[in-house]
Design a protein around this motif. Sequence first.
Motif, PDB file in Angstrom:
ATOM      1  N   ALA A   1     -51.935   2.947  25.728  1.00 16.25           N
ATOM      2  CA  ALA A   1     -51.355   1.781  25.063  1.00 16.25           C
ATOM      3  C   ALA A   1     -52.175   1.245  23.887  1.00 16.25           C
TER       4      ALA A   1
ATOM      5  N   LYS B   1     -46.749  -2.514  27.625  1.00 17.47           N
ATOM      6  CA  LYS B   1     -46.992  -1.246  28.326  1.00 17.47           C
ATOM      7  C   LYS B   1     -48.156  -1.386  29.318  1.00 17.47           C
TER       8      LYS B   1
ATOM      9  N   ASP C   1     -50.478  -2.129  22.973  1.00 18.10           N
ATOM     10  CA  ASP C   1     -49.122  -2.442  23.425  1.00 18.10           C
ATOM     11  C   ASP C   1     -49.269  -3.155  24.779  1.00 18.10           C
TER      12      ASP C   1
END
Length: 173
Positions: free
Chosen positions: A127, A56, A53
Motif C-alpha cells: 500500500a 488498503k 493507500d
Amino acid sequence: LPKGSTPENLPSTPEVPPVTLSTTFKFSEVLFRKIFILQLVGLVLTYNFTDCDFKKIKESYRNIIYQELNNYTKGTKAIDFDHFVYCEDQPDCLSKIQSLTFEGRPGCAAPAREAFAVRTHAALAAACPGYRGPQINNTQTMRKIRKRQIKRKECLEQVTYLKELWQRLSRIS
C-alpha cells in the motif's frame, strides 16, 4: 648505550604527542560530528508514510493483522501498562507501528518474525509506494511462527501498544 651499539642502529621510538586539552577537544568534536551524521542518516532513511493507500492498509488490518495480533496475545493474562500510546494522524500512526513492530525494545527483541509483523510488512509494502522496510527471512520466519514461545511481559506490552495504534489508525478518516 649497550655495548657495541651505536645510535644509528638502535630502533627508533616514535614520538608520542602529549595529551592536551586541545587534542582531547578535537577527538570529542570528531566523535560528536560522526554521531550527529549517523543520527541524520537515520532520520533521512525513515520512510514517509504520507503517500500510502490508507484504505488498503485498514482493510489488511481488519482482515488479517487484527487476527494475528489477537493470536499472539491469546491465552495471556490482561496486563495493566503504565502509559498510553497516541498518534496524531495516519502517517504518524504507521511510523509508530513500524517502529514498535520492527525495532527491538529493552527486554523484547523486535517481533519482526512474528506472523503479525510479517503481515504488517506485506500490507505496508503493498500500500505504500517505494516502501521496503526491514528484510525478513520468510523461511526462518515461518519456522519460528510454528514454535510456541513463552512471551515476556515486555513483548506483550509492546504488542498491546501496537494493537492500540492499529485501532487508532482504523478510526482516523
